[in-house]
Design an enzyme around this catalytic site. Structure first.
Site, PDB file in Angstrom:
ATOM      1  N   TYR A 137      10.772  10.684   6.840  1.00  0.00           N
ATOM      2  CA  TYR A 137      10.606   9.503   5.957  1.00  0.00           C
ATOM      3  C   TYR A 137      12.113   8.926   5.900  1.00  0.00           C
ATOM      4  O   TYR A 137      12.180   7.690   6.095  1.00  0.00           O
ATOM      5  CB  TYR A 137      10.286   9.770   4.737  1.00  0.00           C
ATOM      6  CG  TYR A 137      10.170   8.534   3.665  1.00  0.00           C
ATOM      7  CD1 TYR A 137       9.209   7.537   3.795  1.00  0.00           C
ATOM      8  CD2 TYR A 137      11.217   8.381   2.570  1.00  0.00           C
ATOM      9  CE1 TYR A 137       9.047   6.461   2.969  1.00  0.00           C
ATOM     10  CE2 TYR A 137      11.133   7.425   1.748  1.00  0.00           C
ATOM     11  CZ  TYR A 137      10.255   6.488   1.836  1.00  0.00           C
ATOM     12  OH  TYR A 137      10.120   5.334   1.081  1.00  0.00           O
ATOM     13  N   SER A 193      15.059   2.388   1.635  1.00  0.00           N
ATOM     14  CA  SER A 193      14.922   3.248   0.559  1.00  0.00           C
ATOM     15  C   SER A 193      16.176   3.763   0.334  1.00  0.00           C
ATOM     16  O   SER A 193      16.953   4.148   1.301  1.00  0.00           O
ATOM     17  CB  SER A 193      14.071   4.319   0.645  1.00  0.00           C
ATOM     18  OG  SER A 193      14.187   5.487  -0.142  1.00  0.00           O
TER      19      SER A 193
HETATM   20  N1  LIG Z   1       8.093   3.192  -4.821  1.00  0.00           N
HETATM   21  C1  LIG Z   1       9.092   3.566  -4.669  1.00  0.00           C
HETATM   22  O1  LIG Z   1       9.622   4.613  -5.345  1.00  0.00           O
HETATM   23  C2  LIG Z   1       9.927   3.270  -3.193  1.00  0.00           C
HETATM   24  C3  LIG Z   1      11.048   3.674  -3.216  1.00  0.00           C
HETATM   25  C4  LIG Z   1      11.895   3.482  -2.013  1.00  0.00           C
HETATM   26  C5  LIG Z   1      11.233   2.591  -1.066  1.00  0.00           C
HETATM   27  N2  LIG Z   1      10.039   2.220  -1.305  1.00  0.00           N
HETATM   28  C6  LIG Z   1       9.530   1.593   0.026  1.00  0.00           C
HETATM   29  O2  LIG Z   1       8.862   0.394  -0.554  1.00  0.00           O
HETATM   30  C7  LIG Z   1       7.812  -0.077   0.317  1.00  0.00           C
HETATM   31  C8  LIG Z   1       6.304  -0.247  -0.542  1.00  0.00           C
HETATM   32  O3  LIG Z   1       6.422   0.735  -1.310  1.00  0.00           O
HETATM   33  P1  LIG Z   1       5.430   0.882  -2.644  1.00  0.00           P
HETATM   34  O4  LIG Z   1       5.891   1.868  -3.562  1.00  0.00           O
HETATM   35  O5  LIG Z   1       5.056  -0.479  -2.914  1.00  0.00           O
HETATM   36  O6  LIG Z   1       3.823   1.496  -1.542  1.00  0.00           O
HETATM   37  P2  LIG Z   1       2.331   1.320  -2.227  1.00  0.00           P
HETATM   38  O7  LIG Z   1       2.235   1.266  -3.771  1.00  0.00           O
HETATM   39  O8  LIG Z   1       1.610   2.385  -1.626  1.00  0.00           O
HETATM   40  O9  LIG Z   1       1.869   0.013  -1.661  1.00  0.00           O
HETATM   41  C9  LIG Z   1       2.069  -0.126  -0.206  1.00  0.00           C
HETATM   42  C10 LIG Z   1       1.425  -1.194   0.126  1.00  0.00           C
HETATM   43  O10 LIG Z   1       1.183  -1.296   1.713  1.00  0.00           O
HETATM   44  C11 LIG Z   1      -0.009  -1.291   2.376  1.00  0.00           C
HETATM   45  N3  LIG Z   1      -0.052  -0.587   3.249  1.00  0.00           N
HETATM   46  C12 LIG Z   1       0.453   0.929   3.510  1.00  0.00           C
HETATM   47  N4  LIG Z   1       0.240   1.389   4.725  1.00  0.00           N
HETATM   48  C13 LIG Z   1      -0.215   0.371   5.439  1.00  0.00           C
HETATM   49  C14 LIG Z   1      -0.297   0.086   6.819  1.00  0.00           C
HETATM   50  N5  LIG Z   1      -0.197   1.054   7.678  1.00  0.00           N
HETATM   51  N6  LIG Z   1      -0.515  -1.272   7.093  1.00  0.00           N
HETATM   52  C15 LIG Z   1      -0.742  -2.260   6.443  1.00  0.00           C
HETATM   53  N7  LIG Z   1      -0.798  -2.176   5.066  1.00  0.00           N
HETATM   54  C16 LIG Z   1      -0.231  -0.862   4.764  1.00  0.00           C
HETATM   55  C17 LIG Z   1      -1.033  -0.787   0.954  1.00  0.00           C
HETATM   56  O11 LIG Z   1      -2.207  -1.464   1.086  1.00  0.00           O
HETATM   57  P3  LIG Z   1      -3.430  -0.597   1.877  1.00  0.00           P
HETATM   58  O12 LIG Z   1      -3.361   0.879   1.438  1.00  0.00           O
HETATM   59  O13 LIG Z   1      -4.617  -1.012   1.681  1.00  0.00           O
HETATM   60  O14 LIG Z   1      -3.007  -0.548   3.174  1.00  0.00           O
HETATM   61  C18 LIG Z   1      -0.211  -1.489  -0.171  1.00  0.00           C
HETATM   62  O15 LIG Z   1      -0.507  -2.837  -0.313  1.00  0.00           O
HETATM   63  C19 LIG Z   1       7.626   1.203   1.549  1.00  0.00           C
HETATM   64  O16 LIG Z   1       8.165   0.731   2.568  1.00  0.00           O
HETATM   65  C20 LIG Z   1       8.323   2.146   0.558  1.00  0.00           C
HETATM   66  O17 LIG Z   1       8.775   3.032   1.671  1.00  0.00           O
HETATM   67  C21 LIG Z   1       9.292   2.599  -2.335  1.00  0.00           C
END
Ligand SMILES: NC(=O)c1ccc[n+]([C@@H]2O[C@H](COP(=O)([O-])OP(=O)(O)OC[C@H]3O[C@@H](n4cnc5c(N)ncnc54)[C@H](OP(=O)(O)O)[C@@H]3O)[C@@H](O)[C@H]2O)c1
Length: 494
Positions: free
Chosen positions: A392, A379
């Site tokens: 985080y 991130s």
């Molecule tokens: N969105 C942003 O603005 C942003 C910015 C910077 C970095 N990121 C990073 O990008 C990555 C994905 O983020 P996102 O925004 O796409 O998140 P999201 O919308 O919450 O999706 C997360 C995915 O991971 C799964 N997941 C979450 N915790 C889990 C666990 N303990 N074990 C297995 N599966 C798990 C969820 O399914 P289940 O809930 O069914 O497990 C879902 O498929 C993360 O590492 C986040 O820190 C995101």
């Protein structure tokens, strides 16, 4: 390439480009890469007969390239104390002023087209100290900064600016400037243990070039370019056909987009999530789209479940794995003083330990393929301070460093490791975590003036796993709409 939508995004068909210094080395490779994707190019060089020879070869290949005579770039390798005033102005005018002035001159043309892309060919010597020339290196560092400034200043004109910083690529310039001793030391210091090839830089430039959507993110240039590829050699470098991949957390947000992007390029994927119903729904949608995706329920924060997951992956893919995407991540946004011990271990186990342990577990499978790729979903909060939670952010900073360490430690096993650092991407996680005030402030700080889309992150991940990105390892690539380079030059429009 799965669908028309994907190939439409990955193309340079009929885009116009000026590539300076295109008759040799990097410039030559860049022309062939862009032209291979359908771009129409003008280039310049000093040697007229060489230029004409190149133009006639490109014509035979069916590329659309024109050329004119001009002076482009160079290096006079000398200790600093031996540099004369003429050496100083030679480097400034050829490397820096030419790039600066051509950017100025091209601005109205970019603006007229509604979208523009400037790529400065900088050098790793503009990032760290390398002999053999301090003034050459200073001009390259100046180009890196120019990219940051122009990215902010001209974003509202639809122009993106980036710099690509190669480190010792096998070109005529490198052959003439670097002596054998320097080359030996440079190779010994490189985890990949070899010089780069010009096309390994050209592919990055092509990836950074403008595509259909003129207001895309910093590295959104994405969608490498199917469809219009010129030759078999090029299409082999820009594919993931039959590659096997584990993408953690693939049912929502960024992970979901990554599964679709990799599958669109022909990869065979296993993914995991905690919610079984949602997983099954995704698997059935992917099957309808013709993607080869399997999945299992797994809580990636549990050591036992990670071991079970990797056993499944090993049996599904016959003991080999080409790609590991450590995407799972979660956030509890709080002020530091409110964090409990449970909050601390939640972040460590979900974001950092899961990625670290899955990398360990996948190592023998990645090694077995001879060319593995790991990508950590980090991130921008692991690069600069954002008020979304210090723990985080610390886990994300740790992932960036893990990418650097594993890139060096596992290079000899044929494994490349990189981190991708997005900033505020429209996903369920972002919806749940960021309140309206935070979103407004972030958008005002982003030169591109909007949130990113999951597929704008997925394209960078896909690119990093392709043979086209074979000389990139240990890097943290920011996909942040320019947020991390904006000091206070950008005027917020709120
Ligand atoms: N969105 C942003 O603005 C942003 C910015 C910077 C970095 N990121 C990073 O990008 C990555 C994905 O983020 P996102 O925004 O796409 O998140 P999201 O919308 O919450 O999706 C997360 C995915 O991971 C799964 N997941 C979450 N915790 C889990 C666990 N303990 N074990 C297995 N599966 C798990 C969820 O399914 P289940 O809930 O069914 O497990 C879902 O498929 C993360 O590492 C986040 O820190 C995101």
């Amino acid at each position: 390439m799965a669908g028309a939508e994907q190939s439409h995004r990955w193309t340079l068909q009929a885009k116009t480009a000026l590539v300076t210094g295109g008759t040799k080395g990097l410039g030559h490779a860049i022309i062939e890469e862009l032209a291979g994707f359908g771009a129409i190019i003008h280039t310049c060089a000093r040697d007229k007969s060489q230029l004409n020879e190149c133009l006639s070869q490109w014509q035979k290949k069916g590329f659309q390239v024109t050329g004119s005579i001009n002076n482009v770039g160079g290096i006079r390798a000398k200790p600093t104390l031996d540099c004369t005033a003429d050496d100083f102005s030679f480097h400034i005018s050829t490397n820096l002023e030419s790039a600066f002035h051509l950017s100025q001159l091209s601005h109205p043309l970019f603006k007229a087209s509604g979208s523009g892309n400037i790529v400065f060919i900088s050098s790793i010597s503009g990032v760290v100290s390398l002999n053999p020339s301090s003034i050459y290196s200073a001009t390259k560092a100046a180009m890196n900064q120019l990219a940051r400034n122009l990215a902010c200043e001209w974003a509202s004109d639809g122009i993106r600016a980036n710099a690509v910083a190669p480190g010792v690529i096998a070109t005529p310039m490198a052959a003439s400037v670097y002596d054998d001793h320097f080359k030996k030391i440079a190779i010994a210091r490189k985890p990949l243990g070899r010089f780069g090839e010009p096309e390994e830089v050209a592919s990055v430039v092509a990836f950074l070039c403008p595509l259909e959507n003129p207001v895309s993110g910093l590295l959104d240039s994405r969608r490498a370019m199917a469809g219009a590829m010129a030759g078999a050699e090029q299409s082999q470098r820009w594919t993931l056909r039959a590659k096997t991949a584990l993408v953690t957390g693939g049912t929502k947000g960024i992970g979901h987009a990554i599964v679709e992007e990799l599958a669109g390029f022909g990869a065979i994927i296993h993914t995991c999530a905690r919610d079984e119903t949602q997983l099954n729904e995704c698997l059935s949608q992917w099957q309808k789209k013709g993607f080869q995706v399997t999945g299992s329920v797994c809580d990636a924060s549990s050591r036992t479940e990670r071991v079970k997951l990797m056993q499944t992956v090993s049996s599904v893919f016959g003991g080999k794995l080409d790609i590991l995407i450590n995407n799972v991540g979660a956030i509890r946004a709080k002020p530091t003083l409110d964090y409990t011990a449970d909050d601390f271990s939640f972040h460590i186990s979900t974001n950092l330990e899961s990625a670290f342990h899955l990398s360990q577990l996948s190592h023998p499978l990645l090694k077995a393929t001879g060319c593995g790729n790991i990508v950590f979903m980090s991130s921008i909060s692991g690069v600069v301070s954002l008020s979304i939670g210090s723990i985080y952010s610390a886990t994300k900073g740790a992932m960036n460093q893990l990418a650097r360490n594993l890139a060096c430690e596992w290079a000899s096993d044929g494994i490349k490791v990189n981190a991708v650092a997005p900033a505020v991407i429209a996903t369920p996680l972002a919806d749940a975590v960021y309140d309206d005030d935070f979103k407004k402030v972030v958008i005002a700080r982003k030169p591109l003036g909007r949130f990113g889309k999951p597929e704008e992150v997925a394209s960078v991940v896909a690119f990093l796993c392709m043979p086209a990105a074979s000389y990139i390892t240990g890097q943290t690539i920011c996909v942040d709409g320019g947020l991390s380079v904006n000091g206070f030059s950008y005027q917020p429009q709120v």
